[in-house]
Each structure stands twice: as C-alpha cells, then as structure tokens.
Design a protein around this motif. Structure first.
Motif, PDB file in Angstrom:
ATOM      1  N   VAL A  12       0.849  -1.185   0.000  1.00  0.00           N
ATOM      2  CA  VAL A  12       0.000   0.000   0.000  1.00  0.00           C
ATOM      3  C   VAL A  12       0.889   1.242   0.000  1.00  0.00           C
ATOM      4  N   SER A  13       0.386   2.346  -0.563  1.00  0.00           N
ATOM      5  CA  SER A  13       1.053   3.650  -0.483  1.00  0.00           C
ATOM      6  C   SER A  13      -0.044   4.705  -0.407  1.00  0.00           C
ATOM      7  N   PRO A  14       0.306   5.974  -0.158  1.00  0.00           N
ATOM      8  CA  PRO A  14      -0.739   7.002  -0.134  1.00  0.00           C
ATOM      9  C   PRO A  14      -1.583   7.063  -1.411  1.00  0.00           C
ATOM     10  N   LEU A  15      -0.975   6.832  -2.569  1.00  0.00           N
ATOM     11  CA  LEU A  15      -1.758   6.823  -3.810  1.00  0.00           C
ATOM     12  C   LEU A  15      -2.383   5.457  -4.071  1.00  0.00           C
ATOM     13  N   LEU A  16      -1.707   4.402  -3.698  1.00  0.00           N
ATOM     14  CA  LEU A  16      -2.248   3.043  -3.851  1.00  0.00           C
ATOM     15  C   LEU A  16      -2.975   2.681  -2.553  1.00  0.00           C
ATOM     16  N   ALA A  64      -5.857   6.259  -5.734  1.00  0.00           N
ATOM     17  CA  ALA A  64      -6.693   5.343  -6.516  1.00  0.00           C
ATOM     18  C   ALA A  64      -8.164   5.460  -6.146  1.00  0.00           C
ATOM     19  N   SER A  65      -8.467   5.628  -4.862  1.00  0.00           N
ATOM     20  CA  SER A  65      -9.863   5.727  -4.432  1.00  0.00           C
ATOM     21  C   SER A  65     -10.534   6.962  -5.021  1.00  0.00           C
ATOM     22  N   SER A  66      -9.785   8.034  -5.244  1.00  0.00           N
ATOM     23  CA  SER A  66     -10.348   9.247  -5.849  1.00  0.00           C
ATOM     24  C   SER A  66     -10.635   9.038  -7.323  1.00  0.00           C
ATOM     25  N   LEU A  85      -5.857  -1.943  -7.701  1.00  0.00           N
ATOM     26  CA  LEU A  85      -6.717  -3.121  -7.839  1.00  0.00           C
ATOM     27  C   LEU A  85      -5.896  -4.397  -7.965  1.00  0.00           C
ATOM     28  N   LEU A  86      -4.832  -4.333  -8.748  1.00  0.00           N
ATOM     29  CA  LEU A  86      -3.988  -5.513  -8.937  1.00  0.00           C
ATOM     30  C   LEU A  86      -3.319  -5.926  -7.627  1.00  0.00           C
ATOM     31  N   ARG A  87      -2.769  -4.974  -6.914  1.00  0.00           N
ATOM     32  CA  ARG A  87      -2.122  -5.312  -5.643  1.00  0.00           C
ATOM     33  C   ARG A  87      -3.137  -5.850  -4.642  1.00  0.00           C
ATOM     34  N   ALA A  88      -4.339  -5.324  -4.684  1.00  0.00           N
ATOM     35  CA  ALA A  88      -5.380  -5.785  -3.767  1.00  0.00           C
ATOM     36  C   ALA A  88      -5.783  -7.228  -4.021  1.00  0.00           C
ATOM     37  N   VAL A  89      -5.578  -7.695  -5.256  1.00  0.00           N
ATOM     38  CA  VAL A  89      -5.883  -9.102  -5.571  1.00  0.00           C
ATOM     39  C   VAL A  89      -4.600  -9.917  -5.735  1.00  0.00           C
TER      40      VAL A  89
END
Length: 261
Positions: A12-16, A64-66, A85-89
């Motif tokens: 995770v990162s501030p943008l991810l 990403a959420s924005s 999305l890719l990192r989340a899966v």
C-alpha cells in the motif's frame, strides 16, 4: 526473489490506497478474489479499461480511491487505480514512466489551447509480474466506445493514428485485450523513457507535469472540462476537427470523416 518482489510490488502507499473501504468493497462485490491469477488480472484490467471511462482528472497524482470515485481517468490516473486493484488481488506490479508528444492529444486538446500546451506530457503504464515475467499493460486507457468511434472514422483511410488520445500503427486491431501478453494504445506517441518506479508516489516525487502557475489553474478549472466534453463527443461518434493535423494518418480531419480542405 519472489518474496522481495512481493514486498516491493504488493504494498500500500498514499496513492495506492487499496486498504480503504472503497476498493475493498468493489473487489468483494465483484468476487475477484475467487478467480485464478489470470482472470483476476483480466477482471481488474477490463474494469479500468471500460468501467472507468477515458477522461481527464484534476491532477495526475490522485489516490486510486479518488479515481474510482471520479469514474473516469487518463493514462496516469487509470494506471494508479489499476495498480491498486492488482495489488489488492495479490498481483505484483510496478509503474513505468514516460513522456508522450503533445500531438497524441491533438483533437482532444482544443485547437485554441494546443499551441500553448507542453510539448511533452507525462505518461505511464503498468507492468505486472505474471508467470515469472514482466508484462506491459497500457491498453486500458481508452474505453471501447471512444476507440470504436475513432476506428469508424479513420481505419478505412489508414491504420496508423497519433492523435485523439491514440498512438498506434494498428488502429483496426490494437493489442488492448488482456490475453496474457503486452497491451498498448499510446505507445507510438512516446518520446522519452523515464524509467521504472515501485509506486506512482515515487514517480510523482520525481516528475510533475510542467504547466506553470496560470496554465495549471486553467487546466484544472477550465481546459480539462473542455477536453472531457470533446471526449464525450467522440464517444457519441462526433469526431472534432483537426486542421492540418500532425498525425501519422490524418492531414485534414472533419467531423464524420477525413478529406482534403
């Protein structure tokens, strides 16, 4: 090596910001975690390509959420969302940064504005680690409706186009579908390679689009909305005019077709 890649390219990162509710809820609702790796990639990729339509956000360095909340994006903002999305899966990924020549945006950038637009525009695509090799994903930028409208207007005359957000020598059949190999839709507009970055945060810490103070304000509050209106016209099948277009395939472009002046 796999553990190192996972640690570096799954975080995770501030943008991810895929640790937040918005992205977690999307993934749960779509049941993406129940899919095998190939289809997890395809589900995230197809979602960003077509359900997040092509358009211009207020800035490149948006979380990403924005981007998800906006429901639209361009190369850089869509890349951020796709990476999240890719990192989340559980798909390792990284960002490859570039610049493209502004001619690729001609037809979307209004002619009144085009002369003062920066010569080079920040660009990026996503690279994923899949079955032991890195694969380039860039074909997610244009939604099918925009691409189909451009194909309808130009393919009968030439298969190369570098304008209207497209940079390809295969307009009739660009490599945009996820099939386990590279995808591209703006590659021929690239004029500089800025290298690899573990996160979009790292990329934007080193590279920012150089608009200048007044141009930056005009872009955020006026020009991008004008550009988005032109994208919507293209999506509806009305292609704006480019007089004396600097593209690979068009010299004089008129709404509804191509011809001499």
């Amino acid at each position: 090596m796999k553990n190192e890649d996972n640690k570096t390219h799954l975080g995770v990162s501030p943008l991810l910001d895929f640790d937040g509710d918005a992205i977690a809820n999307l993934i749960r609702e779509r049941s993406w975690l129940s899919l095998d790796e190939f289809h997890r990639i395809g589900a995230a990729y197809d979602y960003v390509r077509n359900e997040i339509v092509f358009g211009y956000n207020a800035a490149d360095d948006m979380p990403a959420s924005s981007v998800l909340r906006d429901g639209y994006g361009q190369c850089n903002t869509k890349a951020t969302l796709l990476m999240a999305l890719l990192r989340a899966v559980d798909i390792p990924c990284r960002l490859h940064g570039f610049t493209i020549h502004k001619s690729l945006q001609r037809g979307i950038v209004p002619e009144l504005i085009y002369p003062i637009a920066p010569e080079s525009i920040l660009h990026s695509w996503v690279e994923i680690l899949h079955r032991g090799r890195w694969i380039n994903l860039e074909g997610f930028i244009l939604d099918d409706a925009v691409l189909s409208a451009l194909q309808d207007r130009f393919v009968r005359d030439n298969d190369s186009l570098c304008a209207y957000g497209v940079g390809t020598d295969r307009l009739s059949s660009p490599s945009i579908e996820w099939s386990g190999t590279d995808t591209f839709i703006q590659k021929t507009g690239i004029n500089a390679d800025l290298g690899l970055f573990d996160t979009p945060d790292d990329f934007y810490a080193q590279h920012q689009q150089s608009f200048g103070g007044l141009r930056g304000l005009l872009y955020r509050y006026l020009i991008r909305h004008w550009m988005n209106a032109r994208v919507r016209r293209i999506r509806s099948g009305v292609v704006p005019v480019i007089p004396m277009a600097e593209t690979n395939s068009v010299q004089f472009v008129r709404e509804g077709g191509v011809g001499s002046p």
